[in-house]
Design an enzyme around this catalytic site. Structure first.
Site, short mmCIF file in Angstrom:
data_model
loop_
_atom_site.label_atom_id
_atom_site.label_comp_id
_atom_site.label_asym_id
_atom_site.label_seq_id
_atom_site.Cartn_x
_atom_site.Cartn_y
_atom_site.Cartn_z
N ASP A 146 59.19 37.83 -22.43
CA ASP A 146 58.86 36.42 -22.24
C ASP A 146 58.79 36.17 -20.74
O ASP A 146 59.81 35.98 -20.08
CB ASP A 146 59.90 35.53 -22.92
CG ASP A 146 59.54 34.05 -22.80
OD1 ASP A 146 58.58 33.72 -22.07
OD2 ASP A 146 60.22 33.23 -23.44
N LYS A 161 53.54 28.12 -17.87
CA LYS A 161 53.87 27.63 -16.53
C LYS A 161 52.83 28.00 -15.46
O LYS A 161 51.77 27.40 -15.44
CB LYS A 161 55.30 28.06 -16.18
CG LYS A 161 56.29 27.43 -17.20
CD LYS A 161 57.74 27.49 -16.87
CE LYS A 161 58.51 26.62 -17.86
NZ LYS A 161 59.50 27.30 -18.67
N PHE A 164 65.94 31.77 -23.18
CA PHE A 164 65.28 30.60 -23.75
C PHE A 164 63.81 30.93 -23.95
O PHE A 164 63.16 31.47 -23.05
CB PHE A 164 65.43 29.41 -22.79
CG PHE A 164 64.73 28.16 -23.26
CD1 PHE A 164 65.18 27.47 -24.37
CD2 PHE A 164 63.62 27.65 -22.58
CE1 PHE A 164 64.55 26.31 -24.81
CE2 PHE A 164 62.98 26.50 -23.00
CZ PHE A 164 63.45 25.82 -24.12
C1 LIG Z 1 59.57 27.18 -20.25
C2 LIG Z 1 59.80 28.38 -21.06
C3 LIG Z 1 59.26 28.53 -22.35
C4 LIG Z 1 58.56 27.39 -23.05
O1 LIG Z 1 57.37 27.02 -22.43
P1 LIG Z 1 56.80 25.54 -22.70
O2 LIG Z 1 55.48 25.54 -22.00
O3 LIG Z 1 57.80 24.59 -22.12
O4 LIG Z 1 56.65 25.38 -24.16
C5 LIG Z 1 59.39 29.74 -23.00
N1 LIG Z 1 60.03 30.76 -22.41
C6 LIG Z 1 60.58 30.67 -21.19
C7 LIG Z 1 61.24 31.85 -20.58
C8 LIG Z 1 60.50 29.47 -20.48
O5 LIG Z 1 61.09 29.36 -19.29
#
Ligand SMILES: *Cc1c(COP(=O)(O)O)cnc(C)c1O
Length: 432
Positions: A237, A265, A149
């Protein structure tokens, strides 16, 4: 805390009123209880490992803002830094020392990030990284892994992990075919064969949006080699893993250096933030130095950078060791509770991350290695466990594919309390 005037001390009433003005009553669709049934508790306040809803009910919180919170809620280092920063103004539209200091801190801890650009969310980070990779390489093709994701970025919503998997949608309406026509989705933990059309491979180095799936030995190294072979960029990511798995994130833990890394995050200490970091010559392709546009009114926001710096300052190697121990202990107490109740479940651990998988499709105790295996989880069993835990005063995320987030607030006593709650909840869920 006292509720704002006119706000009833009732989850159901506040949520119903929210639904009348906010689609589905939530501002992030994964917060809805669609996958588990019922209506959400509405949070009034939080401290350490706890959240309180508007009715005054206290929950031990394993959501922790889906991983944005790592020190525990309302940690004094963060709230103090925020109060001090806010007194000096909340946004200027000019450079600040705070953004320099946070970028320096990220770069110092994650050596692949020779340059860092700050922005407002993980989604903005991944969408910027897509544009940057395409602009730098002059290629269009993006490769992603099924069940990973990367936020609400059109080009990466060809198949989603987190919310999208739970909602059972292959992608989402509103993304034109053209936006994903150059996006290839391949199975996690298998190194794909690439060609010279590929701009970048995006990967969650630990897949934390399908119940926490570890990278198979050699997978990340294989991606590095295959990207190098065809001149594609490797993008980690690390929005979840960054500054959560350890000082240098997943890339340090697994010893693989990506070209670009996306963050979010943890680096905001609970405030809205995102970042892209990477090799200097790639990063300097971003405007104003280069030809790839990026801008943001609130990017590098002084409150977010102050909270982020305060959070990172607490995150010493000793803290990561402590958190890894707690993650292991959380997994152990949950596993013991489910085993004792005859409720098949597995709680895989990767460092400080704990995942979950329900049912016996893979055999009890076997953790999934890819999306096809992850989606054999028994979602109905999870929904029963989720509600039984909530009734016991423990809040899990309302989706079967989320991680369980352990932070500094989850002391041994709190984890023991989670274990006791889980022992009762697993019996309830098994009997239903
Ligand atoms: C949470 C998340 C995102 C998106 O970040 P947001 O601040 O919610 O837009 C992208 N990649 C990963 C792996 C995530 O867990």
């Amino acid at each position: 805390m006292t509720l704002p005037p006119g706000v009833p001390a009732s989850n159901a009433e506040v949520f119903a009123r929210s639904c009348a003005v906010i689609p589905g009553g939530v501002n992030s669709s994964i917060r809805a209880f669609k996958a588990v049934g019922g209506t959400p508790y509405v949070v009034d306040r939080a401290e350490g490992p706890y959240v309180w809803d508007v009715e005054g009910t206290r929950y031990i919180d394993l959501v922790q803002s889906y991983g944005a919170i790592i020190l525990g809620h309302a940690h004094p280092a963060v709230t103090g830094a925020l109060a001090a920063a806010a007194a000096g103004g909340t946004s200027y539209g000019a450079p600040t020392p705070g953004e320099m200091l946070l970028a320096e801190e990220i770069s110092a801890r994650v050596p692949s990030c020779e340059r860092v650009r700050l922005m407002n969310s993980g989604t903005e980070a991944t969408s910027t990284a897509v544009r940057l990779a395409r602009g730098y390489t002059g290629r269009d093709r993006i490769v992603i892994f099924h069940g990973n994701f990367h936020g609400a970025t059109d080009a990466l919503l060809a198949a989603g992990g987190s919310g999208v998997a739970t909602l059972g949608l292959p992608g989402t309406a509103g993304v034109p075919a053209a936006a994903v026509s150059e996006t290839m989705v391949v199975p996690y933990n298998v190194v794909p064969q690439l060609d010279e059309s590929v701009a970048a491979v995006f990967v969650e180095p630990v897949a934390a949006n399908m119940g926490v799936v570890a990278p198979a030995p050699g997978f990340l190294e294989g991606l590095r080699a295959e990207c190098d072979r065809v001149g594609a960029l490797l993008v980690f990511d690390e929005v979840i893993t960054g500054f959560r798995l350890g000082t240098g994130g997943a890339q340090e833990r697994f010893g693989v250096r990506p070209d670009l890394t996306t963050f979010g995050k943890v680096i905001g200490g609970g405030l809205p933030i995102g970042a892209v970091g990477g090799r200097r010559e790639i990063m300097e392709t971003l405007s104003p130095l280069g030809k790839v546009f990026h801008a943001g009114t609130l990017a590098g926001n002084p409150l977010a950078t102050a909270a982020g710096r305060a959070a990172l300052a607490e995150l010493t190697p000793a803290v990561y060791e402590l958190l890894a121990g707690r993650a292991a202990r959380l997994s152990t107490v949950l596993q013991a509770a489910c085993d004792a109740a005859g409720f098949p479940a597995t709680f895989p651990v990767v460092g400080t991350l704990v995942g979950m998988h329900f049912g016996s499709a893979l055999g009890n105790g076997t953790a999934p290695t890819n999306f096809a295996e992850a989606t054999t989880t028994d979602e109905a069993a999870y929904a029963r466990f989720f509600h039984a835990m909530l009734a016991e005063g423990v809040a899990l995320a309302p989706g079967a594919y989320e991680a369980l987030f352990v932070g500094l607030g989850h002391t041994d006593d709190v984890i023991a309390a989670i274990g006791a709650a889980a022992a009762r909840a697993a019996r309830v869920a098994a009997a239903a």
